[in-house]
Write a protein that holds these residues in place. Structure first.
Motif, PDB file in Angstrom:
ATOM      1  N   THR A 252     -96.715  36.169  80.963  1.00  0.00           N
ATOM      2  CA  THR A 252     -95.711  35.395  80.227  1.00  0.00           C
ATOM      3  C   THR A 252     -96.365  34.366  79.316  1.00  0.00           C
ATOM      4  OG1 THR A 252     -94.064  35.675  81.989  1.00  0.00           O
ATOM      5  CG2 THR A 252     -93.749  33.833  80.481  1.00  0.00           C
ATOM      6  N   LEU A 253     -97.381  33.666  79.830  1.00  0.00           N
ATOM      7  CA  LEU A 253     -98.082  32.684  79.016  1.00  0.00           C
ATOM      8  C   LEU A 253     -98.751  33.337  77.810  1.00  0.00           C
ATOM      9  CD1 LEU A 253     -99.594  30.559  81.914  1.00  0.00           C
ATOM     10  CD2 LEU A 253     -97.899  29.781  80.271  1.00  0.00           C
ATOM     11  N   GLU A 254     -99.296  34.542  78.000  1.00  0.00           N
ATOM     12  CA  GLU A 254     -99.917  35.265  76.882  1.00  0.00           C
ATOM     13  C   GLU A 254     -98.876  35.646  75.830  1.00  0.00           C
ATOM     14  OE1 GLU A 254    -102.823  35.770  75.999  1.00  0.00           O
ATOM     15  OE2 GLU A 254    -104.139  35.549  77.724  1.00  0.00           O
ATOM     16  N   SER A 255     -97.704  36.097  76.286  1.00  0.00           N
ATOM     17  CA  SER A 255     -96.661  36.485  75.326  1.00  0.00           C
ATOM     18  C   SER A 255     -96.143  35.263  74.567  1.00  0.00           C
ATOM     19  CB  SER A 255     -95.515  37.194  76.047  1.00  0.00           C
ATOM     20  OG  SER A 255     -94.845  36.318  76.946  1.00  0.00           O
ATOM     21  N   ILE A 256     -96.055  34.096  75.241  1.00  0.00           N
ATOM     22  CA  ILE A 256     -95.633  32.874  74.545  1.00  0.00           C
ATOM     23  C   ILE A 256     -96.684  32.460  73.525  1.00  0.00           C
ATOM     24  CG2 ILE A 256     -95.115  30.427  74.849  1.00  0.00           C
ATOM     25  CD1 ILE A 256     -93.975  31.124  77.600  1.00  0.00           C
ATOM     26  N   SER A 257     -97.950  32.530  73.923  1.00  0.00           N
ATOM     27  CA  SER A 257     -99.032  32.186  73.000  1.00  0.00           C
ATOM     28  C   SER A 257     -99.009  33.098  71.777  1.00  0.00           C
ATOM     29  CB  SER A 257    -100.385  32.305  73.720  1.00  0.00           C
ATOM     30  OG  SER A 257    -101.447  32.082  72.828  1.00  0.00           O
ATOM     31  N   ARG A 258     -98.768  34.381  72.005  1.00  0.00           N
ATOM     32  CA  ARG A 258     -98.706  35.333  70.881  1.00  0.00           C
ATOM     33  C   ARG A 258     -97.521  35.013  69.969  1.00  0.00           C
ATOM     34  NH1 ARG A 258     -99.484  39.274  73.727  1.00  0.00           N
ATOM     35  NH2 ARG A 258     -97.343  39.836  74.245  1.00  0.00           N
ATOM     36  N   ALA A 259     -96.379  34.667  70.563  1.00  0.00           N
ATOM     37  CA  ALA A 259     -95.193  34.334  69.767  1.00  0.00           C
ATOM     38  C   ALA A 259     -95.429  33.079  68.921  1.00  0.00           C
ATOM     39  CB  ALA A 259     -93.990  34.143  70.681  1.00  0.00           C
ATOM     40  N   ILE A 260     -96.131  32.085  69.482  1.00  0.00           N
ATOM     41  CA  ILE A 260     -96.422  30.872  68.712  1.00  0.00           C
ATOM     42  C   ILE A 260     -97.351  31.200  67.543  1.00  0.00           C
ATOM     43  CG2 ILE A 260     -97.496  28.594  68.785  1.00  0.00           C
ATOM     44  CD1 ILE A 260     -96.628  28.370  71.682  1.00  0.00           C
ATOM     45  N   ARG A 261     -98.349  32.034  67.781  1.00  0.00           N
ATOM     46  CA  ARG A 261     -99.278  32.388  66.707  1.00  0.00           C
ATOM     47  C   ARG A 261     -98.568  33.158  65.593  1.00  0.00           C
ATOM     48  NH1 ARG A 261    -102.719  33.859  71.273  1.00  0.00           N
ATOM     49  NH2 ARG A 261    -102.412  36.060  70.780  1.00  0.00           N
ATOM     50  N   GLN A 262     -97.703  34.070  65.978  1.00  0.00           N
ATOM     51  CA  GLN A 262     -96.948  34.815  64.958  1.00  0.00           C
ATOM     52  C   GLN A 262     -96.025  33.889  64.171  1.00  0.00           C
ATOM     53  OE1 GLN A 262     -95.162  37.769  67.480  1.00  0.00           O
ATOM     54  NE2 GLN A 262     -96.834  39.223  67.209  1.00  0.00           N
ATOM     55  N   LEU A 263     -95.443  32.902  64.858  1.00  0.00           N
ATOM     56  CA  LEU A 263     -94.601  31.923  64.174  1.00  0.00           C
ATOM     57  C   LEU A 263     -95.428  31.096  63.191  1.00  0.00           C
ATOM     58  CD1 LEU A 263     -91.921  30.421  63.806  1.00  0.00           C
ATOM     59  CD2 LEU A 263     -92.514  29.015  65.788  1.00  0.00           C
ATOM     60  N   MET A 264     -96.622  30.682  63.602  1.00  0.00           N
ATOM     61  CA  MET A 264     -97.473  29.898  62.715  1.00  0.00           C
ATOM     62  C   MET A 264     -97.868  30.703  61.474  1.00  0.00           C
ATOM     63  SD  MET A 264     -99.881  27.978  65.535  1.00  0.00           S
ATOM     64  CE  MET A 264    -100.915  27.187  64.309  1.00  0.00           C
ATOM     65  N   LEU A 265     -98.192  31.997  61.658  1.00  0.00           N
ATOM     66  CA  LEU A 265     -98.533  32.833  60.511  1.00  0.00           C
ATOM     67  C   LEU A 265     -97.352  32.956  59.550  1.00  0.00           C
ATOM     68  CD1 LEU A 265    -100.684  35.755  61.968  1.00  0.00           C
ATOM     69  CD2 LEU A 265    -101.399  33.960  60.407  1.00  0.00           C
ATOM     70  N   LYS A 266     -96.164  33.060  60.114  1.00  0.00           N
ATOM     71  CA  LYS A 266     -94.988  33.175  59.252  1.00  0.00           C
ATOM     72  C   LYS A 266     -94.738  31.861  58.502  1.00  0.00           C
ATOM     73  CE  LYS A 266     -93.222  36.408  59.098  1.00  0.00           C
ATOM     74  NZ  LYS A 266     -93.331  37.554  58.164  1.00  0.00           N
ATOM     75  N   VAL A 267     -95.007  30.731  59.144  1.00  0.00           N
ATOM     76  CA  VAL A 267     -94.872  29.445  58.461  1.00  0.00           C
ATOM     77  C   VAL A 267     -95.859  29.361  57.300  1.00  0.00           C
ATOM     78  CG1 VAL A 267     -95.130  26.949  58.705  1.00  0.00           C
ATOM     79  CG2 VAL A 267     -93.980  28.250  60.497  1.00  0.00           C
ATOM     80  N   TYR A 268     -97.107  29.805  57.538  1.00  0.00           N
ATOM     81  CA  TYR A 268     -98.089  29.841  56.450  1.00  0.00           C
ATOM     82  C   TYR A 268     -97.607  30.751  55.319  1.00  0.00           C
ATOM     83  CZ  TYR A 268    -101.748  27.396  59.062  1.00  0.00           C
ATOM     84  OH  TYR A 268    -102.483  26.449  59.729  1.00  0.00           O
ATOM     85  N   GLU A 269     -96.989  31.870  55.697  1.00  0.00           N
ATOM     86  CA  GLU A 269     -96.492  32.799  54.680  1.00  0.00           C
ATOM     87  C   GLU A 269     -95.391  32.154  53.841  1.00  0.00           C
ATOM     88  OE1 GLU A 269     -93.989  36.963  54.505  1.00  0.00           O
ATOM     89  OE2 GLU A 269     -95.381  36.676  56.166  1.00  0.00           O
ATOM     90  N   VAL A 270     -94.478  31.439  54.505  1.00  0.00           N
ATOM     91  CA  VAL A 270     -93.410  30.753  53.771  1.00  0.00           C
ATOM     92  C   VAL A 270     -94.019  29.769  52.779  1.00  0.00           C
ATOM     93  CG1 VAL A 270     -91.466  29.164  53.985  1.00  0.00           C
ATOM     94  CG2 VAL A 270     -91.713  31.041  55.602  1.00  0.00           C
ATOM     95  N   GLN A 271     -95.062  29.063  53.212  1.00  0.00           N
ATOM     96  CA  GLN A 271     -95.719  28.128  52.300  1.00  0.00           C
ATOM     97  C   GLN A 271     -96.319  28.860  51.100  1.00  0.00           C
ATOM     98  OE1 GLN A 271     -95.783  24.977  51.979  1.00  0.00           O
ATOM     99  NE2 GLN A 271     -97.253  25.003  50.289  1.00  0.00           N
ATOM    100  N   GLU A 272     -96.969  30.010  51.343  1.00  0.00           N
ATOM    101  CA  GLU A 272     -97.552  30.788  50.240  1.00  0.00           C
ATOM    102  C   GLU A 272     -96.467  31.286  49.277  1.00  0.00           C
ATOM    103  OE1 GLU A 272    -100.689  31.528  49.417  1.00  0.00           O
ATOM    104  OE2 GLU A 272    -101.433  30.196  50.993  1.00  0.00           O
ATOM    105  N   VAL A 273     -95.375  31.762  49.841  1.00  0.00           N
ATOM    106  CA  VAL A 273     -94.277  32.261  49.009  1.00  0.00           C
ATOM    107  C   VAL A 273     -93.663  31.124  48.190  1.00  0.00           C
ATOM    108  CG1 VAL A 273     -91.980  33.302  49.059  1.00  0.00           C
ATOM    109  CG2 VAL A 273     -93.767  34.175  50.555  1.00  0.00           C
TER     110      VAL A 273
END
Length: 677
Positions: free
Chosen positions: A341-362
């Motif tokens: 569960t902790l690994e899946s939460i960590s993965r979800a946070i990382r994917q969220l951070m990448l999407k935030v970076y993408e929004v900034q790029e867009v």
């Protein structure tokens, strides 16, 4: 003890079924038959009220948190709420499989420091609060508070009333209380048995549970902060697109102009509709103003991302890996934290951070194209004027033609859809994935996979979903082998057993009236007991027969040394205080000595009640009395009949100050009138 002093006699607009005093302030919480809950000051000034729920839903339990900051309300529709003392707003609403019968608490004020938490220097910086998020971060040190919820078939342990930390199967209990060091739970069941549950392992793991409660507070605060930040992002984008779309719609008057604009770019041919709009609807000054406004809004959006959204994600990522480290520690294995569960939460946070970076790029890409579009449109408008320098205008147009052409092509058939950021704030896949409008594809970073088709809201919802699993089953390993042991009984009890419990630093007192109107009361103190009855308790009889046994209508623990009683003698109702220290040690017996003839063990306690610690309650209806007492505030409230409530001050002394403004919190009353409830 001094005589009791009546403060008020008031008729309320509803029938009160439950009431309880705050342990820290002069606040009385009342639950009405309708399901409404109202909090009053002791002079009937209404502080706030919780509206009645759906028809047929009633309040099954009321309890104050030991620090007095929250009221817990349990409803018959199988949920309970943690309510803020100042505003009456619900902070948490927890659904359960059954309705709660009652609550009990322990507060360990000596256990405030949290173990195994990294130094502040090692953590990412504290978040910068913005105006729409006013809640301060949680304090690093809080005393350990544990709540025990009694259900029909089980006991639920909960840290601070919000974080479940263990479930114990224990059917048919009336009440249960855990002692101060969490080593024993004392309960009374519907079969008339006094029950004990040994929780020594739980006691030894309180430090680990306290640490998990700290991380739970941190994670909840960060989630609330992140939610506020993303909401602010959406509001900022809404402002941008609303202004831009409104202006462009005014320009085009609802016409589709993409083909006309593309024809002008490629062939230099200006259609009549477009010529009319550029000559009569658009002004260079208006275009410049709109361009500056849109650019400023996008800059603000980028600022929110870098100062609020990304820092919150970074702190969440950091805290999850701290919890993961503790979960791998042998001492915390019983906390039942899942590494998967902790690994899946960590993965979800990382994917969220990448999407935030993408929004900034867009957003950066989008503002560059919008600026080029407005420059080109401005140059085109200027070129149509009679006094324009055609050569200079053509030079300005040439540099932006390719970019504007690609930008309009990406608009997919609608020349007004010039913004590509808004699609990230919808809970659905992207309409125009990142690869389709010219932004270089974000590289796959080693610690996560970039999902190009998802929106920011989708990634955020996925993160919230997996976060709900973080502390599921917390502490279950510490109480897995705990089972109730019947250590005495059964007592002959009726359907309406009356009980009261009080947990002190040394003892758990459990006061039991086998039936309403019983002539006997059994008080358990840990694993000892005494049986009390009340005969005529002073020389001048109250009724025609001075030796007549008094029936006990209601009883509640006033303090660890005093029990408050409502006694009934014929037509006379008496409120009395009984000091437990008058019961000498021979009358406190081990629970193993409680036999079927326990009534024969009764001490006639009436001899210990004198004129200084009782009061006759006038105009009382038989069977109507319930009471709530507050030892710290020396207050007592009795329902004497129907909707009538009587308020009394106990232990009054002549030199007592009338100052009542020493509450730890400032509570404003809504008003004082006979209609308030």
């Amino acid at each position: 003890m001094a005589p009791f002093q009546q403060l008020d006699d008031k008729t309320l607009p509803g029938y009160v079924t439950r009431m309880i005093w705050s342990p820290k302030m002069d606040l009385l919480a009342l639950a009405f038959e309708s399901g409404e809950v109202v909090v009053h000051r002791h002079k009937w000034q209404k502080v706030w009220s919780r509206p009645k729920p759906e028809d047929g839903v009633r309040v099954t339990a009321l309890s104050w948190k030991p620090d007095g900051l929250n009221l817990i309300i349990a409803y018959s529709d199988c949920h309970f709420e943690l309510v803020h003392v100042e505003s009456g707003e619900s902070l948490y609403s927890i659904n359960t499989d059954d309705s709660v019968l009652n609550f009990n608490w322990i507060l360990d004020e000596t256990r405030t420091s949290v173990r195994d938490v990294p130094n502040a220097e090692d953590c990412p910086p504290r978040l910068e609060l913005f105006k729409k998020f006013k809640d301060p971060p949680p304090p690093d040190n809080l005393p350990l508070t544990m709540m025990i919820c009694v259900f029909r078939e089980m006991l639920l342990l909960s840290l601070h009333g919000i974080l479940p930390c263990g479930v114990i199967r224990a059917p048919d209990l009336y009440c249960a209380a855990i002692n101060q060091d969490a080593s024993r739970i004392y309960a009374f069941d519907k079969g008339g048995h006094y029950v004990m549950l040994k929780t020594d392992l739980l006691k030894s793991k309180l430090d680990q549970l306290h640490t998990m409660a700290y991380f739970n507070r941190e994670m909840e605060y960060l989630q609330d902060y992140l939610n506020a930040a993303i909401s602010l992002l959406k509001e900022s984008w809404d402002d941008v697109i609303l202004e831009m779309d409104t202006k462009l719609l005014n320009f085009s008057q609802g016409q589709t102009l993409q083909d006309d604009l593309m024809e002008l770019i490629v062939f230099g041919t200006l259609s009549e509709p477009l010529r009319d709009i550029l000559l009569h609807k658009v002004t260079p000054k208006g275009l410049n103003k709109l361009s500056f406004s849109v650019e400023a809004s996008y800059t603000y959006l980028a600022k929110i991302i870098f100062t609020n959204v990304l820092p919150a994600c970074q702190r969440l990522f950091y805290q999850i890996h701290q919890i993961k480290g503790l979960a791998l520690w042998t001492e915390c294995h019983g906390c039942n934290l899942s590494i998967e569960t902790l690994e899946s939460i960590s993965r979800a946070i990382r994917q969220l951070m990448l999407k935030v970076y993408e929004v900034q790029e867009v957003a950066t890409w989008n503002i560059g194209n919008l600026k080029a579009f407005f420059r080109w449109l401005h140059a085109t408008v200027v070129s149509l004027s009679d006094d324009a320098n055609t050569d200079d205008t053509q030079v300005q147009l040439a540099g932006d033609l390719a970019k504007v052409s690609a930008y309009l092509t990406s608009a997919r058939g609608n020349d007004l859809a010039l913004d590509q950021v808004g699609q990230y704030f919808q809970d659905k896949p992207l309409d125009t994935p990142i690869k389709e409008f010219g932004i270089p594809e974000l590289r796959r970073i080693g610690w996560s996979v970039h999902r190009k088709e998802t929106s920011l809201i989708q990634e955020y919802e996925n993160f919230k979903k997996v976060m709900k699993q973080l502390f599921q089953g917390l502490g279950s390993g510490f109480v897995r082998d705990v089972h109730p042991e019947r250590i005495t009984g059964p007592l002959a009890i009726g359907e309406d057993c009356v009980f009261s419990q009080l947990v002190s630093e040394a003892d758990v007192h459990t006061c039991i009236l086998p039936t309403v109107g019983s002539q006997y009361m059994v008080i358990f103190k840990n694993e000892t007991f005494c049986v009390l009855k009340f005969g005529a308790f002073f020389s001048t009889p109250l009724a025609s027969d001075g030796d007549q046994l008094k029936s006990i209508v209601s009883a509640q623990m006033y303090s660890q040394t005093v029990v408050t009683l409502v006694l009934r003698d014929g037509n006379t109702t008496i409120l009395a205080q009984f000091p437990l220290d008058r019961v000498e040690s021979p009358h406190w017996r081990n629970v193993s000595d409680l036999q079927d003839d326990w009534r024969n063990m009764a001490l006639d306690a009436g001899a210990f009640i004198d004129k200084m610690n009782h009061r006759i309650l006038e105009n009382c209806c038989p069977g109507e009395q319930i009471l709530a007492v507050s030892g710290p505030r020396k207050l007592c409230c009795v329902r004497v009949s129907g909707r009538r409530m009587r308020l009394l001050e106990m232990d009054v002394s002549d030199d007592e100050d009338d100052d009542e403004d020493d509450d730890q919190l400032h509570i404003e009353a809504e008003g004082e009138s006979d209609d308030d409830a």
